[in-house]
Structure formats: structure tokens, C-alpha cells
Enzyme design. Structure first.
Site, PDB file in Angstrom:
ATOM      1  N   SER A   1      -4.515 -53.066 -48.403  1.00  0.00           N
ATOM      2  CA  SER A   1      -5.078 -53.677 -49.609  1.00  0.00           C
ATOM      3  C   SER A   1      -5.783 -54.960 -49.204  1.00  0.00           C
ATOM      4  CB  SER A   1      -3.934 -54.011 -50.578  1.00  0.00           C
ATOM      5  OG  SER A   1      -4.380 -54.925 -51.554  1.00  0.00           O
TER       6      SER A   1
ATOM      7  N   ARG B   1      -5.733 -57.529 -50.786  1.00  0.00           N
ATOM      8  CA  ARG B   1      -4.868 -58.656 -51.141  1.00  0.00           C
ATOM      9  C   ARG B   1      -3.789 -58.935 -50.085  1.00  0.00           C
ATOM     10  NH1 ARG B   1      -5.876 -56.691 -56.642  1.00  0.00           N
ATOM     11  NH2 ARG B   1      -6.858 -58.385 -57.791  1.00  0.00           N
TER      12      ARG B   1
ATOM     13  N   VAL C   1      -3.978 -45.216 -47.285  1.00  0.00           N
ATOM     14  CA  VAL C   1      -3.865 -45.477 -45.843  1.00  0.00           C
ATOM     15  C   VAL C   1      -2.881 -46.640 -45.676  1.00  0.00           C
ATOM     16  CG1 VAL C   1      -5.117 -46.152 -43.753  1.00  0.00           C
ATOM     17  CG2 VAL C   1      -6.199 -44.648 -45.434  1.00  0.00           C
TER      18      VAL C   1
ATOM     19  N   GLN D   1      -5.985 -46.223 -61.820  1.00  0.00           N
ATOM     20  CA  GLN D   1      -7.436 -46.439 -61.868  1.00  0.00           C
ATOM     21  C   GLN D   1      -8.183 -45.110 -61.658  1.00  0.00           C
ATOM     22  OE1 GLN D   1      -9.876 -49.749 -59.995  1.00  0.00           O
ATOM     23  NE2 GLN D   1      -9.821 -48.354 -58.263  1.00  0.00           N
TER      24      GLN D   1
ATOM     25  N   HIS E   1     -11.227 -52.471 -45.492  1.00  0.00           N
ATOM     26  CA  HIS E   1     -10.168 -52.170 -44.529  1.00  0.00           C
ATOM     27  C   HIS E   1     -10.143 -50.664 -44.277  1.00  0.00           C
ATOM     28  CE1 HIS E   1      -8.042 -50.884 -48.091  1.00  0.00           C
ATOM     29  NE2 HIS E   1      -8.163 -52.085 -48.612  1.00  0.00           N
TER      30      HIS E   1
ATOM     31  N   HIS F   1     -10.712 -48.167 -47.055  1.00  0.00           N
ATOM     32  CA  HIS F   1     -12.124 -47.927 -47.411  1.00  0.00           C
ATOM     33  C   HIS F   1     -12.786 -47.045 -46.355  1.00  0.00           C
ATOM     34  CE1 HIS F   1     -11.378 -51.908 -49.469  1.00  0.00           C
ATOM     35  NE2 HIS F   1     -11.849 -51.187 -50.464  1.00  0.00           N
TER      36      HIS F   1
END
Ligand code: PAF
Length: 284
Positions: free
Chosen positions: A185, A187, A176, A153, A34, A37
Site C-alpha cells: 500500500s 500508505r 500483492v 472499492q 509499488h 500496481h
């Protein structure tokens, strides 16, 4: 853009790049790409001569009751996406090559992985740091790119790179967001229409936390309370945690000074979403 499917071909390519002094920037992903990325690939493109994106849904970082099977797999779209976004290499290793029979090594990072996500998702970060170590050994990048949405992370990877003397810089880029504030995300695609509507409360709650700090509130507990109150206005939202944390150590901050990370994890229906903002605490 070239698609590389084997570990040996990827290693051969990066060895060649290093030999001819081409810098490599690396964006590790699990696919379902998305705009978040896209921003990472763009930042990578800006700084490095060679842009490598990996796509691997890493079984090691999912718990037994988590969504490994349901995780969106959209290779054809992702390939086009990477090409358009400006990647040079899409590395797509297969599960058996990454974790062959007899595989038995895990990379564990200490303290910064223990709270928040680490507490709610035991062994999650062990899976992340193990796969990122392997991917970094294979791709041999100069820089590796992570989104702020997965703040813990990014910090865990930064600590790991430091502790293991891996000569790679971790670059964290801002989250973003959709136009209504929801953090992008993979998800989000699992959300039903009513859940998608309710999900905007996450960013509203984070903004309320920031607003209270700017108004002079310095108690971590009271900021957490203010954030939870906003989240609880949506019946379909179940709060997992609200973290008020130090940006480097990720320790809980009771009294706010300097900079603070406000972090949220919630379940909306069956979907687990996380988000955070970094707030600079004004001196009173
Ligand atoms: O953030 C992700 O998508 C994953 O945790 C990562 C870094 C690609 C490791 O599997």
C-alpha cells in the site's frame, strides 16, 4: 511511454485507438506506485493492446481530517516505474482540469458502499466513483484494473459500470504482499519502524480467520472474535472494523457458506490500513 497531461489530448488519443480497433486497458492510480500496481499493469499488458495508467491524487475521496496533504507524491519515480512496467501512456491530469470551478456532479453508488469503508469514511466512495467515472469517460478503456486489497472499492466500481451501462469490464487482481504478508500500500511508507513490525499482525489475523473456518467454525461472530483477538495482541493497533462479508453483496454473513470475504481496517499510529482475504468455506 508517452505522458499526457491534458484531458483533451487523452480523449483524442483514445478516440484514435478505438477508431483503429486497439483495445485499451486502464489502471487508475493515485501514484506512489509499488509492486501491487506493477501486477495490475502487467495483467493489463497481457490482455490489451494499449496500456494506460493514470496518476491523480483525487481530493474528492479524502475526508476533511484525512491524509490528502500527506499522501505521498512521487511523480518522477512513478513515471520511470510505469515506463519499466510496460505502460504506453501515463495520464496525469491536474486538479483544476478535473474539478473546474462550478463542478457539481457526483456519482453515488448505493448499498455496496454503505458499510465498512463507507461507514468509516463518509463520502469516500462518492469521490472514488465520481473520479473513476470521469477517468473512464476520458480514457474510454475496454477493461479497468483494480487490486483486491481495496475489495469494496472494486465491487462499488463494478456495480457502477453495470448500473450506468458503461461498456467496461472491471478486472480485480489478487493483493500483492511483502514477504512477511503485509499488503502493499502507498500508505505503508507512513509507518514508523515499530509500527511496520506490528502491521504484520493484520495478515496473521486474516489467516487465523481462514484457519478457524477450515477447522469447521461457521459463525461470523466467532470468526470476527478470533480475528480481533489476534489484532489485539499488538498494542499499537487500533481496530476500526472486522468485516465478515458476502463477496458480491458485501452484506454481513452471520452463518458462513460458499465464499466469504474477511476484511480488516485498523489504525496503526496515525496510518489507516486495510486488507482482506477471500475464503472458500468447505462443506462439512
Ligand atoms: O485505489 C486508488 O488508488 C484510488 O481510489 C483510485 C481508484 C485511483 C481513484 O482515485
Amino acid at each position: 511511454m508517452k505522458v499526457i497531461k491534458t484531458i483533451s489530448a487523452m480523449q483524442k488519443y483514445s478516440t484514435h485507438c478505438r477508431k483503429i480497433s486497439r483495445s485499451i486497458g486502464f489502471v487508475p492510480t493515485m501514484g506512489a506506485l509499488h509492486d501491487g500496481h506493477r501486477a495490475l499493469i502487467k495483467a493489463d499488458r497481457h490482455t490489451n493492446r494499449i496500456v494506460v495508467v493514470s496518476l491523480f491524487v483525487n481530493p474528492l475521496q479524502f475526508g476533511p481530517r484525512e491524509d490528502f496533504q500527506q499522501y505521498p507524491r512521487t511523480l518522477t519515480q512513478d513515471r520511470l516505474f510505469c515506463e519499466k512496467a510496460g505502460a504506453d501512456i501515463l495520464f496525469v491530469p491536474n486538479g483544476h482540469a478535473m474539478y473546474p470551478d462550478g463542478f457539481q456532479t457526483t456519482v453515488l453508488v448505493g448499498k455496496v458502499t454503505q458499510g465498512y469503508e463507507g461507514q468509516s469514511r463518509p463520502a469516500h466512495f462518492d469521490g472514488v466513483t465520481t473520479v473513476v467515472t470521469k477517468l473512464c469517460h476520458i480514457v474510454a478503456p475496454d477493461r479497468v484494473y483494480f487490486g483486491q486489497k481495496d475489495y469494496q472499492q472494486a465491487i462499488a466500481v463494478k456495480q457502477m459500470l453495470l448500473d450506468l451501462n458503461m461498456p467496461i469490464k472491471m478486472v480485480m487482481r489478487p493483493t500483492v504482499r511483502e514477504s512477511d504478508g503485509l499488503a502493499m500500500s502507498s500508505r505503508n511508507t507512513h509507518l514508523k519502524p515499530n509500527e511496520r513490525g506490528a502491521a504484520t499482525v493484520i495478515y496473521h489475523a486474516l489467516k487465523e480467520g481462514g484457519r478457524q473456518i477450515r477447522l469447521g467454525e461457521r459463525s461470523g461472530a466467532r470468526i470476527r472474535g478470533a480475528i480481533e483477538r489476534v489484532l489485539n495482541t499488538e498494542a499499537v493497533v487500533n481496530v476500526d472494523y472486522v468485516g465478515i462479508m458476502h463477496p458480491d453483496t458485501l452484506e454481513e454473513m452471520k452463518k458462513l457458506t460458499g465464499r466469504v470475504v474477511l476484511a480488516i481496517a485498523v489504525y496503526i499510529g496515525k496510518t489507516r490500513l486495510i486488507d482482506n482475504v477471500i475464503v472458500r468455506v468447505p462443506t462439512l
